[in-house]
Design a protein around this motif. Structure first.
Motif, short mmCIF file in Angstrom:
data_model
loop_
_atom_site.label_atom_id
_atom_site.label_comp_id
_atom_site.label_asym_id
_atom_site.label_seq_id
_atom_site.Cartn_x
_atom_site.Cartn_y
_atom_site.Cartn_z
N GLU A 62 43.08 20.41 53.29
CA GLU A 62 44.41 19.99 53.76
C GLU A 62 44.80 18.62 53.22
OE1 GLU A 62 44.08 20.19 57.98
OE2 GLU A 62 44.52 22.36 58.08
N GLU A 63 43.84 17.71 53.17
CA GLU A 63 44.09 16.37 52.63
C GLU A 63 44.42 16.44 51.14
OE1 GLU A 63 41.76 12.08 52.14
OE2 GLU A 63 41.05 13.56 53.60
N ALA A 64 43.68 17.26 50.41
CA ALA A 64 43.93 17.42 48.98
C ALA A 64 45.28 18.09 48.73
CB ALA A 64 42.81 18.24 48.34
N GLU A 65 45.63 19.09 49.55
CA GLU A 65 46.93 19.76 49.43
C GLU A 65 48.07 18.78 49.63
OE1 GLU A 65 46.32 24.39 50.85
OE2 GLU A 65 46.59 22.85 52.38
N LEU A 66 47.93 17.92 50.63
CA LEU A 66 48.98 16.95 50.94
C LEU A 66 49.17 15.97 49.79
CD1 LEU A 66 50.92 15.98 53.18
CD2 LEU A 66 49.11 14.46 53.97
N MET A 67 48.09 15.51 49.19
CA MET A 67 48.19 14.56 48.10
C MET A 67 48.74 15.21 46.83
SD MET A 67 45.21 12.06 46.53
CE MET A 67 44.93 11.27 48.11
N ALA A 68 48.29 16.46 46.56
CA ALA A 68 48.71 17.13 45.33
C ALA A 68 50.07 17.82 45.46
CB ALA A 68 47.66 18.16 44.92
N GLY A 69 50.50 18.09 46.69
CA GLY A 69 51.77 18.76 46.90
C GLY A 69 51.74 20.23 46.54
N ILE A 70 50.60 20.89 46.74
CA ILE A 70 50.46 22.32 46.43
C ILE A 70 49.73 23.02 47.57
CG2 ILE A 70 50.37 21.89 43.94
CD1 ILE A 70 47.31 22.46 44.15
N ASN A 71 49.78 24.35 47.55
CA ASN A 71 48.98 25.15 48.47
C ASN A 71 47.74 25.65 47.73
OD1 ASN A 71 50.76 25.01 50.72
ND2 ASN A 71 52.06 26.57 49.79
N ILE A 72 46.59 25.47 48.32
CA ILE A 72 45.32 25.85 47.69
C ILE A 72 44.83 27.16 48.30
CG2 ILE A 72 42.92 25.19 47.35
CD1 ILE A 72 43.84 22.26 47.47
N SER A 73 44.57 28.13 47.43
CA SER A 73 44.08 29.43 47.90
C SER A 73 42.74 29.81 47.29
CB SER A 73 45.11 30.52 47.59
OG SER A 73 45.35 30.59 46.19
N SER A 74 42.36 29.17 46.18
CA SER A 74 41.09 29.51 45.54
C SER A 74 40.41 28.24 45.03
CB SER A 74 41.30 30.49 44.38
OG SER A 74 42.11 29.91 43.37
N VAL A 75 39.09 28.28 44.99
CA VAL A 75 38.32 27.09 44.62
C VAL A 75 37.12 27.48 43.76
CG1 VAL A 75 38.95 25.72 46.64
CG2 VAL A 75 36.99 27.27 46.77
N TYR A 76 36.60 26.48 43.04
CA TYR A 76 35.33 26.58 42.34
C TYR A 76 34.34 25.74 43.14
CZ TYR A 76 38.01 28.51 38.47
OH TYR A 76 38.84 29.29 37.69
N VAL A 77 33.24 26.36 43.56
CA VAL A 77 32.35 25.72 44.53
C VAL A 77 31.04 25.30 43.88
CG1 VAL A 77 31.12 26.03 46.71
CG2 VAL A 77 33.37 27.06 46.41
N GLY A 78 30.60 24.10 44.18
CA GLY A 78 29.31 23.62 43.70
C GLY A 78 28.19 24.12 44.59
N VAL A 79 27.07 24.47 43.97
CA VAL A 79 25.92 24.94 44.73
C VAL A 79 24.70 24.10 44.35
CG1 VAL A 79 25.39 26.71 43.00
CG2 VAL A 79 24.49 26.96 45.30
N ALA A 80 23.93 23.71 45.34
CA ALA A 80 22.72 22.91 45.12
C ALA A 80 21.79 23.14 46.29
CB ALA A 80 23.07 21.43 44.96
N GLY A 81 20.66 22.48 46.28
CA GLY A 81 19.72 22.61 47.39
C GLY A 81 18.36 23.07 46.93
N THR A 82 17.41 23.05 47.85
CA THR A 82 16.04 23.40 47.51
C THR A 82 15.87 24.89 47.21
OG1 THR A 82 15.58 23.58 49.90
CG2 THR A 82 15.04 21.50 48.82
N HIS A 83 16.87 25.71 47.55
CA HIS A 83 16.78 27.15 47.26
C HIS A 83 17.09 27.46 45.80
CE1 HIS A 83 21.18 27.91 47.04
NE2 HIS A 83 21.25 26.86 47.83
N VAL A 84 17.61 26.50 45.05
CA VAL A 84 17.94 26.72 43.63
C VAL A 84 16.67 26.60 42.79
CG1 VAL A 84 19.26 25.87 41.66
CG2 VAL A 84 20.29 25.88 43.94
N LYS A 85 16.42 27.59 41.95
CA LYS A 85 15.26 27.59 41.06
C LYS A 85 15.73 27.89 39.64
CE LYS A 85 12.55 27.34 44.72
NZ LYS A 85 11.86 26.07 45.08
N SER A 86 14.95 27.46 38.65
CA SER A 86 15.33 27.73 37.27
C SER A 86 14.09 27.96 36.41
CB SER A 86 16.15 26.56 36.70
OG SER A 86 15.35 25.41 36.59
N PHE A 87 14.29 28.60 35.26
CA PHE A 87 13.21 28.83 34.31
C PHE A 87 13.81 29.08 32.94
CE2 PHE A 87 14.40 32.84 36.22
CZ PHE A 87 14.48 33.72 35.15
#
Length: 407
Positions: A62-87
């Motif tokens: 809501e704060e970002a919408e007010l500053m940008a003057g748009i309605n937000i319906s979709s997002v790109y989400v960051g994921v992190a945490g100890t459950h993330v593994k890589s190889f």
């Protein structure tokens, strides 16, 4: 080029939830909206309270919408945490034609992905490191080259399905669609590292509230990602217990007066510490606060050093270490880290952005800015591929018409 549809990054962290609105213009990526709220529903990158997380996401959006003057319906989400593994993995395919094309690259990526992973995990990134055509290695872009055998080395990142689904569920309950999940330390690297640093070898350490996330680049390629389950919240807890003050006040003391170099504090300097449960505030030496923070900071730095050294890439980090994230703002942290890591250390600030640059020019916004940069690069690649496809189709039609006319 006309302005594109706005893109929104959502960084759901252990201490804060941040929404950034970006727009791609002729001059590049511009930040047009920022929203930030404290986070109370996560621990070490994983959701532990859905209602609190949904409330934080809603208020930040809501704060970002007010500053940008748009309605937000979709997002790109960051994921992190100890459950993330890589190889790291590799795949090999035979080239169908004389020249390597996009389909060959897709097949070698699929071959590298064809490894067994547990049923409760999902692949969120397959990142090419380099390619080998016949006996020629070190190739970054194989498309258009001639060869018979194509081998690809990949860095594969997986995450726990329950953890990612809980994160997506929180965004959905806040009225948002999730376009893509993006690894947070990879996004932070996109925001704060230069190509020269990646080529020379660098470790990016994003120190947040609950975890310290690590990305290592050698020769321009991502070779390692890791997570250490300690962060700024551990310092805050130590301060709250050591100075007998509420958690919220301990965080304020850490941000305003905290330093991890106790010897640099003048002995006569004092700070006011609020009491618990209506008790009176007390005046204590600032050095006491530093003496609480310093051991925990040393512990975190030693754990990071151990993680970097056990990868075997420590001797290849010509650019040293770049620290970012909110906890990296702690006074004296780069100097302490440099002594413990035994290599150059600097703070990483977001770059390559316009618009509200003054607001987001801080390590604590590195992940959000990096998510936007990641999406910007993806959109550019898609447009380039579409333009090349149109050019090929146009040329083919012209050749067909020419042959018809000629014959």
């Amino acid at each position: 080029m006309a302005k594109q549809e706005s893109i929104v990054a959502l960084d759901v962290g252990t201490t804060k939830i941040c929404a950034l609105v970006g727009q791609i213009t002729d001059s590049g990526l511009e930040i047009i909206g920022v929203g930030s709220r404290p986070s109370t529903g996560l621990r070490k990158g994983a959701v532990i309270n859905i209602d609190s997380t949904v409330e934080g996401i809603t208020k930040a959006i809501e704060e970002a919408e007010l500053m940008a003057g748009i309605n937000i319906s979709s997002v790109y989400v960051g994921v992190a945490g100890t459950h993330v593994k890589s190889f790291n993995s590799a795949g090999v395919v035979g080239v169908k034609g004389k020249e390597i094309d996009k389909s060959d690259v897709e097949r070698v990526i699929d071959a590298a992905k064809a490894v067994a992973i547990p049923a409760d995990r999902q692949t969120i990134h397959v990142i090419p490191q380099d390619f080998i055509i016949d006996d020629q290695d070190g190739i970054k872009e194989p498309i258009g080259m001639n060869g018979v055998r194509l081998e690809g080395k990949m860095h594969i990142v997986t995450a726990s399905i329950p953890s990612t689904q809980n994160l997506i569920k929180c965004a959905n309950r806040a009225g948002l669609n999730v376009n893509e999940l993006i690894l947070e330390p990879l996004a932070s690297a996109q925001a704060v590292l230069s190509e020269d640093e990646k080529d020379l070898g660098v470790a990016l350490v994003d120190i947040g509230g609950g975890t310290a996330d690590i990305c290592i680049f050698v020769g321009g390629a991502l070779v390692h990602t890791g997570v250490i389950p300690v962060g700024g919240n551990h310092m805050t807890n130590d301060i709250a217990v050591g100075l007998r003050t509420p958690q919220s006040e301990a965080e304020k003391l850490k941000v305003r007066f905290g330093t991890c170099l106790s010897e640099a504090v003048v002995p006569e300097e004092t700070i006011e510490v609020p009491g618990v449960g209506g008790r009176k505030s007390r005046i204590v030496a600032r050095r006491m606060l530093a003496e609480i923070i310093q051991p925990r900071t040393e512990e975190i730095c030693h754990l990071i050093r151990e993680e970097i050294w056990k990868t075997g890439f420590a001797d290849l980090l010509g650019s040293g270490v770049v620290i970012t994230g909110g906890t990296s703002l702690l006074e004296g942290l780069p100097e302490m880290a440099e002594l413990i890591f035994e290599m150059p250390v600097k703070r990483g600030y977001p770059s390559g952005i316009g618009g509200l640059r003054e607001i987001v020019n801080s390590p604590k916004y590195a992940t959000g800015v990096g998510i936007l940069r990641h999406v910007e690069e993806s959109i550019k690649r898609q447009k380039l591929a579409a333009a090349e496809a149109r050019g090929y189709t146009k040329m083919r039609h012209a050749m067909t018409n020419w042959i018809k006319d000629f014959f």
